[in-house]
Design an enzyme around this catalytic site. Structure first.
Site, PDB file in Angstrom:
ATOM      1  N   ARG A  50       0.816  -1.218   0.000  1.00  0.00           N
ATOM      2  CA  ARG A  50       0.000   0.000   0.000  1.00  0.00           C
ATOM      3  C   ARG A  50       0.852   1.271   0.000  1.00  0.00           C
ATOM      4  O   ARG A  50       0.451   2.282  -0.588  1.00  0.00           O
ATOM      5  CB  ARG A  50      -0.914   0.008   1.241  1.00  0.00           C
ATOM      6  CG  ARG A  50      -1.920  -1.144   1.324  1.00  0.00           C
ATOM      7  CD  ARG A  50      -3.158  -0.893   0.492  1.00  0.00           C
ATOM      8  NE  ARG A  50      -4.132  -1.958   0.615  1.00  0.00           N
ATOM      9  CZ  ARG A  50      -5.087  -2.004   1.543  1.00  0.00           C
ATOM     10  NH1 ARG A  50      -5.182  -1.039   2.443  1.00  0.00           N
ATOM     11  NH2 ARG A  50      -5.943  -3.009   1.581  1.00  0.00           N
ATOM     12  N   ASP A 161     -15.637   9.623   6.608  1.00  0.00           N
ATOM     13  CA  ASP A 161     -14.598   8.605   6.462  1.00  0.00           C
ATOM     14  C   ASP A 161     -13.242   9.296   6.524  1.00  0.00           C
ATOM     15  O   ASP A 161     -13.133  10.504   6.281  1.00  0.00           O
ATOM     16  CB  ASP A 161     -14.746   7.844   5.139  1.00  0.00           C
ATOM     17  CG  ASP A 161     -14.023   6.497   5.178  1.00  0.00           C
ATOM     18  OD1 ASP A 161     -14.634   5.500   5.616  1.00  0.00           O
ATOM     19  OD2 ASP A 161     -12.839   6.445   4.799  1.00  0.00           O
TER      20      ASP A 161
END
Length: 289
Positions: A50, A161
Site C-alpha cells: 500500500r 470517512d
C-alpha cells in the site's frame, strides 16, 4: 537489528535496505497514533504494497526516508493513513440491520418529521458510500412521493470517512448497476437511475446527505444529537482501549433511546456498556437515563 528483519521470513524480493522490519514497526506505531489502526506483524506485506507507491511518488527511495516525511508532513501522513485503510463494503451489507431500520426506525422517523422535529443520522466510516445510500433508500421507502416529502422535512444524514478517495467516490454516487442487486427492487426503482450499466443515486437522496472527511480519533465538529449511528466493521481495526473510548463518544452524541449499529464481529464493551442494551444482533439502544 530487529529479529524479524534478520529472518529469512522477511518479505521475499524486498531488500531490508529498502523496507525493514524496523521500518514496519515504526510505521505501525505512527499509524496507531494517528488513526488508532492496529497493524500486527502479519500486515508487513500489506503495508509494503500500500505504501510503496507513495514512497516512489515522494522520491523517498527507502521506507525509512518516507517515515521521516510522514513525521514532518501532515498531508503525507494523511495519505499514508488513507492508503492503509480498507474500504471493503457493499450495498445492504448485514441485511438484518436494514430490516430493523425499515420496521422499527422508519416509523419513528416519519412520526418525528410529521411533528416538525429534526432527524439526524450518522454513517461513521462510510467508506465509498454503499452503506450510506442503503440507509437513505431504506428510510425513504418505496413510495417515491412520500420519500420526497421526507427529504423536504428536517432530515439530514452525515457520512464520514478518513480516506479522501473513499469520500470522493461516495459523493460521486454512481456505482455499477450489478452492485445494487442486494437492494430491494422497489427501492432501486424509486431512488436510482440506470444508464450504461451504471446506477446513479437520485438528486433527492443526495440533497440530504453530507459527506465529510473525519478521523474518528480527532475532535468531532458536531452539534446536537443523532437518532442513530452506523459504525460497522470499523472498530475491528482498533485495540480494546480505542474501541471503548469510541463507544463512549458515540454514546455522548446519541439521543436517549437512540440506536448504534456495529459490525457482526464487534461488541459494545467498556465504561459505556451500561449505557446501552442489546435489542438485536449487533444493534444497541442507548438507555433513556
Amino acid at each position: 537489528m530487529n529479529a524479524l528483519s534478520a529472518s529469512t521470513d522477511w518479505i521475499p524480493g524486498v531488500s531490508p535496505d529498502i523496507y525493514s522490519a524496523d521500518d514496519f514497526a515504526e510505521i505501525a506505531k505512527i499509524i496507531y497514533g494517528a488513526a488508532g489502526i492496529v497493524l500486527p506483524k502479519g500486515k508487513a506485506m500489506l503495508v509494503y504494497s500500500r505504501l510503496a507507491p507513495l514512497v516512489r511518488a515522494s522520491a523517498s527511495v527507502t521506507f525509512s526516508k518516507y517515515i521521516e516525511l510522514m513525521c514532518t508532513d501532515g498531508a503525507e501522513l494523511n495519505k499514508a493513513v488513507a492508503a492503509l485503510t480498507t474500504n471493503h463494503t457493499f450495498f445492504y451489507r448485514e441485511a438484518h440491520h436494514f430490516d430493523h431500520l425499515r420496521n422499527e426506525i422508519r416509523p419513528r422517523v416519519i412520526e418525528k418529521l410529521r411533528n416538525r422535529q429534526p432527524v439526524r443520522l450518522w454513517s461513521a466510516g462510510c467508506s465509498s458510500g454503499e452503506e450510506t445510500w442503503s440507509i437513505v433508500m431504506t428510510l425513504l421507502g418505496p413510495d417515491r412521493s412520500a420519500g420526497i416529502d421526507m427529504t423536504r422535512a428536517d432530515l439530514r444524514v452525515l457520512a464520514t470517512d478518513i480516506a479522501p478517495h473513499a469520500i470522493d467516490r461516495a459523493q460521486a454516487a454512481t456505482y455499477p448497476a450489478k452492485d445494487l442487486k442486494p437492494v430491494p427492487e422497489d427501492l432501486r426503482r424509486a431512488w436510482t437511475t440506470e444508464k450504461d450499466d451504471q446506477a446513479v443515486m437520485s438528486d433527492a437522496m443526495r440533497s440530504i446527505v453530507r459527506f465529510r472527511l473525519l478521523n474518528l480519533l480527532d475532535d468531532w465538529p458536531i452539534r446536537g444529537k443523532f437518532d442513530f449511528i452506523f459504525c460497522r466493521n470499523v472498530m475491528i481495526y482498533f485495540d480494546n482501549p480505542t474501541k471503548e473510548r469510541l463507544v463512549k463518544r458515540f454514546c455522548d452524541v446519541l439521543s436517549p433511546n437512540g440506536f448504534l449499529y456495529i459490525g457482526h464481529s464487534e461488541r459494545v464493551t467498556g465504561p459505556a456498556a451500561n449505557d446501552f442494551h442489546l435489542v438485536g444482533p449487533t444493534i444497541y439502544r442507548r438507555r433513556a437515563a
